[in-house]
Design an enzyme around this catalytic site. Structure first.
Site, PDB file in Angstrom:
ATOM      1  N   ASN A  80       0.821  -1.212   0.000  1.00 36.75           N
ATOM      2  CA  ASN A  80       0.000   0.000   0.000  1.00 36.75           C
ATOM      3  C   ASN A  80       0.863   1.275   0.000  1.00 36.75           C
ATOM      4  O   ASN A  80       2.005   1.245  -0.439  1.00 36.75           O
ATOM      5  CB  ASN A  80      -1.038  -0.015   1.126  1.00 36.75           C
ATOM      6  CG  ASN A  80      -2.300   0.726   0.709  1.00 36.75           C
ATOM      7  OD1 ASN A  80      -2.339   1.948   0.738  1.00 36.75           O
ATOM      8  ND2 ASN A  80      -3.300  -0.004   0.278  1.00 36.75           N
ATOM      9  N   ARG A  81       0.295   2.386   0.475  1.00 36.92           N
ATOM     10  CA  ARG A  81       0.902   3.687   0.189  1.00 36.92           C
ATOM     11  C   ARG A  81       1.759   4.241   1.320  1.00 36.92           C
ATOM     12  O   ARG A  81       1.464   4.034   2.487  1.00 36.92           O
ATOM     13  CB  ARG A  81      -0.199   4.703  -0.133  1.00 36.92           C
ATOM     14  CG  ARG A  81      -0.880   4.391  -1.448  1.00 36.92           C
ATOM     15  CD  ARG A  81      -2.058   5.311  -1.719  1.00 36.92           C
ATOM     16  NE  ARG A  81      -2.615   5.041  -3.048  1.00 36.92           N
ATOM     17  CZ  ARG A  81      -3.411   4.010  -3.319  1.00 36.92           C
ATOM     18  NH1 ARG A  81      -3.766   3.168  -2.376  1.00 36.92           N
ATOM     19  NH2 ARG A  81      -3.846   3.809  -4.553  1.00 36.92           N
ATOM     20  N   HIS A 106       2.835   0.278  -3.125  1.00 43.20           N
ATOM     21  CA  HIS A 106       3.220  -1.129  -3.276  1.00 43.20           C
ATOM     22  C   HIS A 106       4.708  -1.330  -3.571  1.00 43.20           C
ATOM     23  O   HIS A 106       5.090  -2.106  -4.446  1.00 43.20           O
ATOM     24  CB  HIS A 106       2.375  -1.801  -4.366  1.00 43.20           C
ATOM     25  CG  HIS A 106       0.921  -1.960  -4.008  1.00 43.20           C
ATOM     26  ND1 HIS A 106       0.480  -2.147  -2.727  1.00 43.20           N
ATOM     27  CD2 HIS A 106      -0.206  -1.971  -4.789  1.00 43.20           C
ATOM     28  CE1 HIS A 106      -0.847  -2.280  -2.724  1.00 43.20           C
ATOM     29  NE2 HIS A 106      -1.295  -2.153  -3.944  1.00 43.20           N
ATOM     30  N   HIS A 176      -1.262  -9.672  -3.428  1.00 47.55           N
ATOM     31  CA  HIS A 176      -2.247  -8.925  -4.198  1.00 47.55           C
ATOM     32  C   HIS A 176      -3.061  -9.875  -5.078  1.00 47.55           C
ATOM     33  O   HIS A 176      -3.379  -9.563  -6.227  1.00 47.55           O
ATOM     34  CB  HIS A 176      -1.568  -7.838  -5.031  1.00 47.55           C
ATOM     35  CG  HIS A 176      -2.392  -6.612  -5.193  1.00 47.55           C
ATOM     36  ND1 HIS A 176      -3.600  -6.617  -5.845  1.00 47.55           N
ATOM     37  CD2 HIS A 176      -2.207  -5.343  -4.759  1.00 47.55           C
ATOM     38  CE1 HIS A 176      -4.101  -5.400  -5.838  1.00 47.55           C
ATOM     39  NE2 HIS A 176      -3.273  -4.608  -5.172  1.00 47.55           N
ATOM     40  N   ASP A 236     -11.878   0.694  -0.979  1.00 48.71           N
ATOM     41  CA  ASP A 236     -10.425   0.629  -1.130  1.00 48.71           C
ATOM     42  C   ASP A 236      -9.842   1.236   0.145  1.00 48.71           C
ATOM     43  O   ASP A 236      -9.310   2.334   0.142  1.00 48.71           O
ATOM     44  CB  ASP A 236      -9.982   1.412  -2.381  1.00 48.71           C
ATOM     45  CG  ASP A 236      -8.512   1.208  -2.701  1.00 48.71           C
ATOM     46  OD1 ASP A 236      -7.848   0.454  -1.964  1.00 48.71           O
ATOM     47  OD2 ASP A 236      -8.031   1.808  -3.679  1.00 48.71           O
ATOM     48  N   GLU A 301      -6.075  -7.677   1.274  1.00 50.66           N
ATOM     49  CA  GLU A 301      -4.625  -7.591   1.464  1.00 50.66           C
ATOM     50  C   GLU A 301      -4.322  -7.367   2.940  1.00 50.66           C
ATOM     51  O   GLU A 301      -4.590  -6.287   3.471  1.00 50.66           O
ATOM     52  CB  GLU A 301      -4.077  -6.433   0.627  1.00 50.66           C
ATOM     53  CG  GLU A 301      -4.372  -6.586  -0.851  1.00 50.66           C
ATOM     54  CD  GLU A 301      -4.439  -5.237  -1.561  1.00 50.66           C
ATOM     55  OE1 GLU A 301      -3.404  -4.560  -1.639  1.00 50.66           O
ATOM     56  OE2 GLU A 301      -5.527  -4.855  -2.011  1.00 50.66           O
TER      57      GLU A 301
HETATM   58  C1  BGC Z   1      -4.799  -0.398  -3.552  1.00 46.46           C
HETATM   59  C2  BGC Z   1      -5.471   0.377  -4.657  1.00 46.46           C
HETATM   60  C3  BGC Z   1      -4.594   0.277  -5.869  1.00 46.46           C
HETATM   61  C4  BGC Z   1      -4.465  -1.157  -6.238  1.00 46.46           C
HETATM   62  C5  BGC Z   1      -3.580  -1.348  -7.430  1.00 46.46           C
HETATM   63  C6  BGC Z   1      -4.694  -1.805  -3.984  1.00 46.46           C
HETATM   64  O1  BGC Z   1      -4.033  -2.517  -3.004  1.00 46.46           O
HETATM   65  O2  BGC Z   1      -5.491  -0.285  -2.341  1.00 46.46           O
HETATM   66  O3  BGC Z   1      -5.677   1.710  -4.291  1.00 46.46           O
HETATM   67  O4  BGC Z   1      -5.094   0.994  -6.939  1.00 46.46           O
HETATM   68  O5  BGC Z   1      -3.935  -1.876  -5.169  1.00 46.46           O
HETATM   69  O6  BGC Z   1      -3.986  -2.378  -8.198  1.00 46.46           O
END
Ligand code: BGC
Length: 340
Positions: A80-81, A106, A176, A236, A301
């Site tokens: 994640n971010r 990611h 993922h 999300d 996830e």
């Molecule tokens: C995130 C999404 C992101 C995606 C990418 C997810 O784990 O939460 O925001 O766009 O991954 O495929």
């Protein structure tokens, strides 16, 4: 079939082979490729005992290289971010490579999902993959040695992650995998029902960076404590799993009324991102010509909370030098529900 054996799935542009291992246990089987350590297929029986492949994946390595959806991949070094693509550790600032506007998603543009993993050990129902991530890769300190072990047993796919670093660093690994319990090419998951064992979540801004607050789900659309159809909603977000104590606890349940298949997610980690495939449009053609579009699959996830290094109230994803990172997530499959 090539049970427990490996076959060549394709070749990277530089000629490095990408292999696939097929695992089986009872009526469940799955394919794991070394590109991104990705789950390429996962076949489980439906309510009539018929096999259904519930994981999104592609027929060719070229399709994996062309997509930007992280399909099936293992994510690292930080799932994640990370807001502003930076964090501080022991008083030092570390800039990271950005790949989501100004933010880091990611593990960056060349995260673990883009690497070719090595097969370290394999049996009929288990494979251990490893990856060496050099000091400074994508901006992270320390050489990180990672293993991910996929095991099929007792109707479950279990993933155990381990890592060790040469310097203190961040470590937050997840899968993922994209699931559709009606079958990977069956279209929208809106008839699926979901339950999350979470009374709290981490609100985020418009770029999906947590504000730092931890709030109750009560009276909000984030309250998924009762099993309910997804319908037109999309999610999300990161939820805070109830009863986190580093042992394996139930975090989520997903069920398809079409096939009767349900999937229970259990984890040792404190958070779970429930993502309803909102950005799946533009995905290359899936296995057997399947079309994967928006809401065509979901991800659950398991993770440390997004942006945790920048929020002191969140559980820490710092891995100290000399320490071993270990986490476990299991996806358990059955059909319908046992009473209670
Ligand atoms: C995130 C999404 C992101 C995606 C990418 C997810 O784990 O939460 O925001 O766009 O991954 O495929």
């Amino acid at each position: 079939m090539n049970e427990g054996k490996k076959t060549v799935f394709g070749y990277m542009p530089d000629g490095v082979p990408v292999e696939e291992v097929l695992l089986t246990d009872g009526a469940i089987s799955c394919g794991i490729i070394t590109y991104g350590g990705a789950l390429r297929s996962l076949t489980v029986p439906d309510r009539n005992g018929q096999p259904v492949d519930v994981a999104l994946g592609f027929d060719t390595l070229e399709a994996y290289l062309a997509q930007d959806k992280y399909i099936g991949a293992i994510i690292g070094r930080y799932a994640n971010r990370i807001g502003g693509s930076r964090f501080a550790l022991d008083g030092k600032e570390y800039p990271l490579r950005s790949n989501d506007g100004a933010n880091h998603l990611h593990g960056g543009p060349e995260g673990f999902d883009k690497q070719v993993w090595r097969i370290r050990a394999q049996t009929r129902n288990s494979v251990t993959l490893s990856l060496n991530s050099p000091d400074g890769q994508e901006g992270y300190p320390g050489t990180l040695d990672v293993t991910a072990t996929y095991t099929l047993a007792d109707r479950a796919l279990e993933i155990v992650y381990q890592a060790k670093s040469s310097r203190t660093t961040l470590c937050n690994l997840t899968s993922h995998a994209y699931f559709n319990l009606s079958g990977h090419g069956s279209g929208s998951i809106e008839s699926h029902q979901f339950r999350l064992s979470a009374s709290r979540y981490t609100p985020a801004d418009e770029n999906l960076i947590p504000t730092g607050a931890i709030e109750s789900v009560k009276g909000t659309p984030m309250d998924l404590r009762q099993l309910q159809p997804l319908g037109a909603r999309e999610y999300d977000h990161n939820w805070v799993i109830d009863g986190w104590n580093s042992a394996l606890v139930p975090a989520a349940l997903a069920w398809s009324p079409d096939t009767g298949i349900y999937m229970e997610t259990l984890t040792t980690l404190p958070g779970i991102q429930f993502y309803t495939g909102n950005f799946l449009d533009g995905c290359p053609e899936g296995k057997g010509g399947a079309a994967y579009g928006r809401h065509g699959a979901f991800c659950l996830e398991t993770q440390y909370f997004p942006d945790s290094p920048n929020h002191s109230r969140f559980p820490s994803a710092v891995l100290q030098v000399g320490e071993i990172y270990e986490s476990k997530t299991a996806y358990y499959f059955d059909t319908e529900f046992k009473t209670g």
